[in-house]
Design a protein around this motif. Structure first.
Motif, PDB file in Angstrom:
ATOM      1  N   LYS A  69       0.880  -1.402   0.008  1.00 10.08           N
ATOM      2  CA  LYS A  69       0.016  -0.001  -0.017  1.00 10.08           C
ATOM      3  C   LYS A  69       0.852   1.223  -0.063  1.00 10.08           C
ATOM      4  O   LYS A  69       0.170   2.424   0.156  1.00 10.08           O
ATOM      5  N   HIS A 101      -0.718   6.780   8.244  1.00 11.00           N
ATOM      6  CA  HIS A 101      -1.551   5.589   7.499  1.00 11.00           C
ATOM      7  C   HIS A 101      -1.750   6.143   6.400  1.00 11.00           C
ATOM      8  O   HIS A 101      -2.715   6.854   5.853  1.00 11.00           O
ATOM      9  N   ASP A 103      -3.000   6.383   2.718  1.00 12.05           N
ATOM     10  CA  ASP A 103      -4.367   5.856   1.964  1.00 12.05           C
ATOM     11  C   ASP A 103      -4.210   5.622   0.591  1.00 12.05           C
ATOM     12  O   ASP A 103      -5.038   4.783  -0.118  1.00 12.05           O
ATOM     13  N   GLY A 104      -3.096   5.875  -0.142  1.00 11.98           N
ATOM     14  CA  GLY A 104      -2.844   5.578  -1.500  1.00 11.98           C
ATOM     15  C   GLY A 104      -1.533   5.932  -2.171  1.00 11.98           C
ATOM     16  O   GLY A 104      -0.973   6.877  -1.285  1.00 11.98           O
ATOM     17  N   LEU A 128      -9.927   8.690  -3.478  1.00 15.64           N
ATOM     18  CA  LEU A 128      -9.499   9.649  -2.507  1.00 15.64           C
ATOM     19  C   LEU A 128      -9.903  10.872  -3.115  1.00 15.64           C
ATOM     20  O   LEU A 128      -9.853  11.976  -2.335  1.00 15.64           O
ATOM     21  N   TYR A 131     -12.259  13.244  -0.895  1.00 16.26           N
ATOM     22  CA  TYR A 131     -11.608  14.066   0.503  1.00 16.26           C
ATOM     23  C   TYR A 131     -10.771  15.215   0.293  1.00 16.26           C
ATOM     24  O   TYR A 131     -10.423  15.809   1.079  1.00 16.26           O
ATOM     25  N   GLU A 181      -1.845  10.832   1.878  1.00 17.10           N
ATOM     26  CA  GLU A 181      -2.794  10.367   3.347  1.00 17.10           C
ATOM     27  C   GLU A 181      -3.687  11.409   3.203  1.00 17.10           C
ATOM     28  O   GLU A 181      -3.469  12.779   3.180  1.00 17.10           O
ATOM     29  N   ILE A 184      -7.821  13.002   7.864  1.00 14.00           N
ATOM     30  CA  ILE A 184      -8.674  12.363   8.699  1.00 14.00           C
ATOM     31  C   ILE A 184      -9.945  12.867   9.172  1.00 14.00           C
ATOM     32  O   ILE A 184     -11.027  11.994   9.259  1.00 14.00           O
ATOM     33  N   LYS A 187     -12.325  12.160   6.306  1.00 16.10           N
ATOM     34  CA  LYS A 187     -12.962  10.773   6.276  1.00 16.10           C
ATOM     35  C   LYS A 187     -14.195  10.471   7.622  1.00 16.10           C
ATOM     36  O   LYS A 187     -14.799   9.823   7.383  1.00 16.10           O
TER      37      LYS A 187
END
Length: 202
Positions: A69, A101, A103-104, A128, A131, A181, A184, A187
């Motif tokens: 990832k 973390h 995300d892509g 994504l 966001y 990322e 948050i 999300k």
């Protein structure tokens, strides 16, 4: 938790391939101050756990999920990486809330230099795009940045001289992969709103 403010550039010292995992050793200075086994350090925006500490180096284990990832699968000895220790209650929140973390993974599409800044266009995985908003926050390789323009499959950021000089984003070229990322908060808001969607039979 991190802020997306890179503390220093580290150098990949060794990559030990274990098949479905790697042990990554990074040479650093500042981020080793006060660091103990089990602490977290973000490497290009990916939160890793300190498993060993050596003389001016530290080592982390990267499992298959991380390799699948993030862009860390392709790191090689000699590569430069962005480093940031986890925040403490006394840390200034100079960037935005970053979890480390990923995300892509996106790719640098183009760079447009100016006299005092540089606009960089980066591809965006479609899942994504919801966001990102103009003037919102995005983390690119662990660097907290403001979105200039958000598109369905790409976005642009403006990099000031400080960012160009003190992070790996100064040397990324078109085609290079970067960890992304999303914010948050965006999300969490999405999930909370979905739970109260009147069209949701639940």
């Amino acid at each position: 938790m991190f802020t997306g403010i890179v503390e220093e550039l580290g150098t990949v010292e060794h990559v030990h391939d274990q098949g479905d995992a790697i042990r990554l050793t990074v040479r650093a200075g500042l981020v080793l101050e006060g660091t103990a086994l089990g602490d977290s350090i973000a490497v290009n925006g990916c939160c890793l756990t300190v498993a060993e500490i050596g003389d001016g180096t530290w080592t982390a284990d990267l499992m298959q999920e991380t390799l699948d990832k993030t862009s860390l699968r392709g790191v090689q000895p000699g590569d430069t990486v962005n480093l940031e220790r986890a925040v403490t209650p006394q840390t200034r929140l100079g960037g935005h809330i970053v979890q480390g973390h990923v995300d892509g993974v996106g790719k640098v599409i183009s760079r447009s230099p100016s006299e005092h800044w540089e606009v960089v266009e980066i591809s965006l995985p479609p899942h994504l795009s919801r966001y990102l908003v103009d003037k919102g926050s995005i983390t690119v390789d662990g660097v907290s940045l403001t979105v200039v323009a958000a598109g369905p499959d790409h976005f642009t950021v403006s990099l000031i001289p400080e960012t160009l000089a003190r992070t790996t984003l100064g040397s990324r070229r078109p085609g290079d992969r970067v960890n992304l990322e999303a914010d948050i908060i965006a999300k969490h808001v999405e999930k909370l709103l979905a739970a109260h969607d009147p069209k949701d039979p639940a």
